[in-house]
Design a protein around this motif. Structure first.
Motif: not given
Length: 527
Positions: A65-68, A241-248, A326-329
């Motif tokens: 799972m952590l690889m994704h 895996e940055r799409s995981q926090i794309a909601y920010l 610059v990049y919501p994170m």
């Protein structure tokens, strides 16, 4: 590490005999008990469900799972994997390690405050840290943030010991081992949560501002470089895996995030807290304004509590906020590792206020104690709110499970609203509070979480599940819908309702409303 020295001899005689580790132990134990108390009452929520489901996986499944997803929480999940096998997975058991971690953070806070301020400063800082809303919240949440606060506090204390304590006089060999411990601790802390690596910026400024020796600067630079190199694998995974926090990026700008949510919880705490922070920094500001009229002090300078806390509080969070433009994170909980610094600065403000109000040592002690009590009283309502049944993101999964347990019968089917975002889906009520769903069939389950590369389950639509024959012998279905984002007066979703009607199910008129969910009973005649 360094013996506490009470600056006010007459007022501090009863405290001078108190050992610093005694204060640290008492404060840490008090914080642990305070955080653990009633921690089982709030329903688990999305992030805690991610912790529970990840920890319940086999180690092989967890690494897959952590690889994704969630690589930045991997070390914490691995720890919790072992913990729940010892202590169980009840809400209290899941949250207890965080309570202990906050206790460790508070203990370190007292030692840092006492290095220069003496026993009185240590006690005030310990009380403030015990009740600080950000820490009492982290101490009842099954996430890694409480651990980052504890690690940041102890690493800062270790750094101070190396540059301004007995660590300076260590022989070369033990001193190198101490710096190795610092580097390893910083690396492990950053693997607990990647953003805590920004603490290195604060530590570097502390070293420079205190005019640390070249030997110390060189040792810190080597340690920092080693930490950065060790984090490369995690940084690569986090980027992938940055799409995981794309909601920010779509989160609305909320001034409360920057004003009071970060460390103080509510406005009635934030207003006096920020005033005390400013008051605590006032002596440093005056000293800076006068620096041009005084001859410069040669050689290293002992870093004051104000310098340490200000660098620790403002620089890492400031750096994250700049990147966030610059990049919501960034979200407020990511600054939990700076919460001990907030406690230190509030305590410094209380100490300054006590000296301003008190005209003699005895009145100074009384004023300081009174201000500390008032601050604790202001934090008390926040603590109570944090222990409410829906305190965690309005989650009502415990209530949903209880309602299902009281009404559903063995053999009934359940269908969950799958239109909500993953962290709010009612399906997680079954995973976090399974007792109420005993004997109930999950007819739309496609891939259970422990076989999935994402942390939650995957589910079929009602139509697809019916095509697979999942509803063939079902006569009663309980449809659990998420109220539309929990907004007052909002109508619930109707996910799957039309598809169930097409299968011959009709509503019985029995609807069970919980805090944020609606449970609808549907039946059809037996074929």
């Amino acid at each position: 590490m360094t013996v506490l020295v009470e600056p006010d001899l007459r007022a501090g005689r009863p405290l001078r005999a108190v050992r610093p580790w005694t204060i640290a132990l008492i404060a840490g134990l008090a914080a642990t008990i305070l955080c653990a108390a009633f921690s089982w009452l709030p329903s688990l929520w999305g992030d805690e469900a991610a912790t529970l489901l990840s920890a319940k996986r086999s180690v092989g499944s967890l690494f897959g799972m952590l690889m994704h997803v969630d690589a930045v929480h991997g070390v914490y999940y691995l720890f919790m994997h072992g913990w729940i096998r010892l202590a169980g997975d009840s809400p209290f058991a899941l949250r207890l390690p965080s309570a202990v971690a906050v206790g460790a953070a508070v203990a370190a806070v007292t030692l840092i405050a006492g290095r220069r301020g003496g026993a009185r400063a240590a006690i005030v800082a310990g009380v403030v840290a015990c009740v600080l809303p950000r820490l009492t919240y982290a101490g009842e949440e099954a996430r890694s943030y409480a651990f980052t606060a504890a690690a940041a506090a102890w690493l800062t204390l270790l750094l101070l010991w190396l540059i301004d304590g007995r660590g300076r006089s260590l022989p070369a060999g033990p001193r190198r081992l101490a710096w190795l411990l610092y580097a390893a601790g910083m690396a492990v802390t950053s693997y607990l949560f990647l953003y805590t690596v920004t603490l290195l910026v604060a530590h570097g400024v502390i070293l420079l501002a205190s005019r640390a020796s070249r030997r110390s600067l060189r040792a810190w630079a080597v340690s920092a470089a080693a930490v950065m190199v060790s984090l490369l694998p995690l940084a690569v995974l986090a980027y992938l895996e940055r799409s995981q926090i794309a909601y920010l990026s779509s989160s609305p700008d909320d001034p409360s995030i920057w004003y009071y949510f970060l460390w103080f919880g509510m406005p009635w705490v934030a207003v006096p807290a920020w005033a005390l922070v400013a008051l605590g920094l006032w002596p440093a500001w005056r000293a800076w304004r006068r620096r041009g009229t005084l001859p410069p002090m040669p050689g290293p300078r002992a870093p004051s509590t104000r310098l340490v806390a200000a660098a620790w509080l403002f620089l890492p969070t400031g750096l994250m906020l700049v990147v966030n433009i610059v990049y919501p994170m960034y979200t407020g909980r990511y600054s939990t590792f700076a919460a001990p610094a907030a406690a230190l600065l509030v305590a410094e403000g209380i100490l300054v206020l006590g000296r301003m109000i008190g005209g003699d040592p005895r009145r100074t002690v009384a004023a300081t104690a009174g201000a500390t009590i008032v601050f604790a009283a202001l934090c008390a309502p926040v603590y109570v709110l944090q222990r409410g049944p829906y305190a965690k993101n309005d989650s009502d999964w415990a209530e949903v499970s209880a309602a299902m347990g009281a009404n559903a019968r063995r053999g009934d089917a359940v269908v969950f609203d799958e239109s909500a975002k993953p962290s709010q889906r009612p399906r997680l009520a079954m995973r976090t509070y399974p007792a109420g769903f005993a004997g109930v069939r999950d007819v739309t389950l496609r891939i259970p979480y422990y076989r999935n590369t994402w942390w939650p389950d995957q589910a079929y639509s009602v139509k697809r599940a019916s095509e697979l024959g999942r509803f063939d012998d079902v006569t009663r279905v309980w449809l659990i819908e998420l109220d539309a984002q929990g907004l007052p007066g909002a109508a619930p979703d109707e996910y799957g309702l039309a598809s169930l009607r097409a299968l011959g199910f009709t509503e019985t008129g029995r609807r069970i409303e919980t805090h944020r969910s609606v449970i609808v009973e549907l039946t059809r005649p037996a074929v």
